[in-house]
Design an enzyme around this catalytic site. Structure first.
Site: not given
Length: 259
Positions: A146, A161
């Site tokens: 990501s 995350y």
């Protein structure tokens, strides 16, 4: 020239391929000529994904159940896929999830669970498929990361995350360093917020301007789609990227350029 992007004769396993970006990549690899299997925990999700891929492009993909957070399950996946395919040339790790909590309130069991799936689960797949690829003297590994492995969010909630994706990026580089001598490349794809089926519900809950606001924050001025990751995945799985390893490609509409 197009042949360097062909995956004819290659066999691919996409862990986390039963939806969203993983499913889009699985379909793209099949369309590029690979024999593809998807793996996930849910049989229902796998069967739905297989049907959707067949309806979209007319191609068949296999499926296996796996719990990528359990090492014995990953080992069984390797055995079963090698038995069916003869060899596995390509591994795509698209599994992962996010739980959001303010840092000062982050439950450590949730934090640990995210690392178990997003980092340790990917490592276990790379470890065991890596052994097989070492024996074959060839392999392509692609991890789904990501932009949050590179840049933090302005708002709270993503300590878990961002932490997992940062760890995944460095693990990708280290695996590339260790596996390179065996003719195995290891790279990652780092998208921004993408309109997957799961994200659609979240965006809908944020109000009518959510997509417009996200689009306006990017130089490309549109939301990311799962198909935006397919081209980078085919590149990283094909001979076109034969000398590319330890890299993270960002199909992010320019976010990391300005973020």
């Amino acid at each position: 020239m197009q042949k360097i992007f062909s995956l004819e004769g290659k066999n691919a396993v996409v862990v986390g391929g039963a939806g969203g970006i993983g499913q889009a990549i699985a379909q793209g690899l099949a369309e590029a000529g690979a024999k593809v299997a998807i793996a996930s925990r849910s049989v229902d999700s796998l069967q739905r994904a297989v049907l959707e891929i067949k309806e979209a492009c007319g191609l068949e993909v296999k499926y296996y159940t796996v719990d990528a957070a359990v090492e014995s399950s990953v080992e069984a996946l390797v055995v079963e896929s090698v038995k069916d395919f003869g060899k596995v040339d390509i591994l795509v790790n698209a599994q992962g999830f996010n739980k959001k909590f303010n840092a000062e309130d982050f439950p450590m069991d949730s934090f640990k669970q995210m690392f178990d799936v997003n980092v340790i689960g990917v490592m276990m797949c790379c470890k065991h498929f890596g052994k097989h690829m070492i024996q074959n003297g060839y392999g392509k590994m692609v991890n789904l990361s990501s932009v949050r492995g590179r840049i933090a969010t302005k708002g709270p909630g993503n300590a878990g995350y961002c932490g997992t994706k940062g760890a995944l990026d460095m693990m990708t580089r280290q695996l590339a360093s260790e596996f390179g001598k065996y003719n195995i490349t290891v790279n990652a794809i780092g998208p921004t917020i993408t309109e997957t089926p799961m994200m659609t519900d979240i965006l809908n809950s944020r109000g009518p301007n959510a997509r417009k606001d996200l689009a306006e924050s990017l130089p490309m001025k549109r939301m990311a789609l799962p198909t935006d990751c397919v081209g980078p995945a085919i590149f990283l799985c094909s001979d076109a990227s034969g000398f590319v390893t330890g890299n993270i490609i960002y199909p992010d509409g320019g976010l990391t350029a300005i973020g």
